[in-house]
Design a protein around this motif. Sequence first.
Motif, short mmCIF file in Angstrom:
data_model
loop_
_atom_site.label_atom_id
_atom_site.label_comp_id
_atom_site.label_asym_id
_atom_site.label_seq_id
_atom_site.Cartn_x
_atom_site.Cartn_y
_atom_site.Cartn_z
N MET A 1 5.09 9.08 11.18
CA MET A 1 6.39 8.64 11.36
C MET A 1 6.74 8.01 10.64
SD MET A 1 8.95 10.79 11.21
CE MET A 1 10.35 11.67 12.53
N THR A 2 6.11 6.63 11.89
CA THR A 2 6.03 5.05 10.24
C THR A 2 6.31 5.16 9.18
OG1 THR A 2 5.89 4.05 12.30
CG2 THR A 2 5.88 2.82 10.79
N GLN A 3 4.81 5.83 8.86
CA GLN A 3 4.70 6.39 7.21
C GLN A 3 5.55 6.72 6.66
OE1 GLN A 3 0.96 8.03 7.58
NE2 GLN A 3 -0.49 6.25 7.12
N LEU A 4 6.00 7.98 6.79
CA LEU A 4 7.65 8.77 6.15
C LEU A 4 8.65 7.51 6.63
CD1 LEU A 4 7.10 12.12 8.06
CD2 LEU A 4 6.31 11.87 5.81
N ARG A 5 9.03 7.04 7.36
CA ARG A 5 9.68 6.08 7.15
C ARG A 5 9.32 4.85 5.54
NH1 ARG A 5 9.77 3.62 12.17
NH2 ARG A 5 10.18 5.70 12.60
N HIS A 6 8.24 4.76 6.21
CA HIS A 6 8.05 3.48 4.48
C HIS A 6 7.80 4.35 3.27
CE1 HIS A 6 6.88 0.19 7.54
NE2 HIS A 6 5.78 0.34 8.02
N MET A 7 8.03 5.29 3.03
CA MET A 7 7.44 6.46 2.25
C MET A 7 8.56 5.87 1.79
SD MET A 7 5.52 10.02 1.67
CE MET A 7 4.76 10.34 0.18
N ARG A 8 10.05 6.92 2.69
CA ARG A 8 11.35 6.92 2.25
C ARG A 8 11.93 5.54 1.50
NH1 ARG A 8 14.29 6.90 6.80
NH2 ARG A 8 14.37 4.72 7.20
N ASP A 9 11.64 4.51 2.42
CA ASP A 9 11.69 3.34 2.27
C ASP A 9 11.87 2.53 0.41
OD1 ASP A 9 13.39 2.70 4.93
OD2 ASP A 9 11.85 1.36 5.75
N ALA A 10 10.46 3.19 0.47
CA ALA A 10 9.71 3.06 -1.10
C ALA A 10 10.71 3.69 -1.99
CB ALA A 10 8.53 3.25 -0.49
N VAL A 11 11.03 4.57 -1.69
CA VAL A 11 11.59 5.58 -2.76
C VAL A 11 12.92 4.74 -3.32
CG1 VAL A 11 12.63 7.81 -3.21
CG2 VAL A 11 10.60 7.74 -2.33
N VAL A 12 13.77 4.59 -1.74
CA VAL A 12 15.02 3.92 -1.98
C VAL A 12 15.48 2.76 -2.83
CG1 VAL A 12 17.51 3.51 -0.13
CG2 VAL A 12 16.19 5.61 0.61
N GLU A 13 14.33 1.80 -2.05
CA GLU A 13 14.40 0.63 -3.03
C GLU A 13 13.78 0.97 -3.70
OE1 GLU A 13 12.16 -3.30 -1.60
OE2 GLU A 13 10.71 -1.88 -2.61
N ALA A 14 13.34 1.69 -4.52
CA ALA A 14 12.55 1.82 -6.16
C ALA A 14 13.86 2.54 -6.48
CB ALA A 14 11.63 2.92 -6.51
#
Length: 56
Positions: A1-14
């Motif tokens: 679940m943490t990895q999905l959160r990091h992935m989402r954060d990277a998309v939002v940041e980009a």
Amino acid sequence: MTQLRHMRDAVVEARGFVGDRNRNALDTDRMLTLALVKDIEIIGEIVDVGCVRRSP
């Protein structure tokens, strides 16, 4: 679940980095390009780890 959160954060940041810029910004703004590449790397590494875990 943490990895999905990091992935989402990277998309939002980009998406935040891109904002209302156009394609020309990638050619002229080195900092934007490097920031986007870093976020894409983060996403790619998470996907790669997920694929390794699922393979037999």
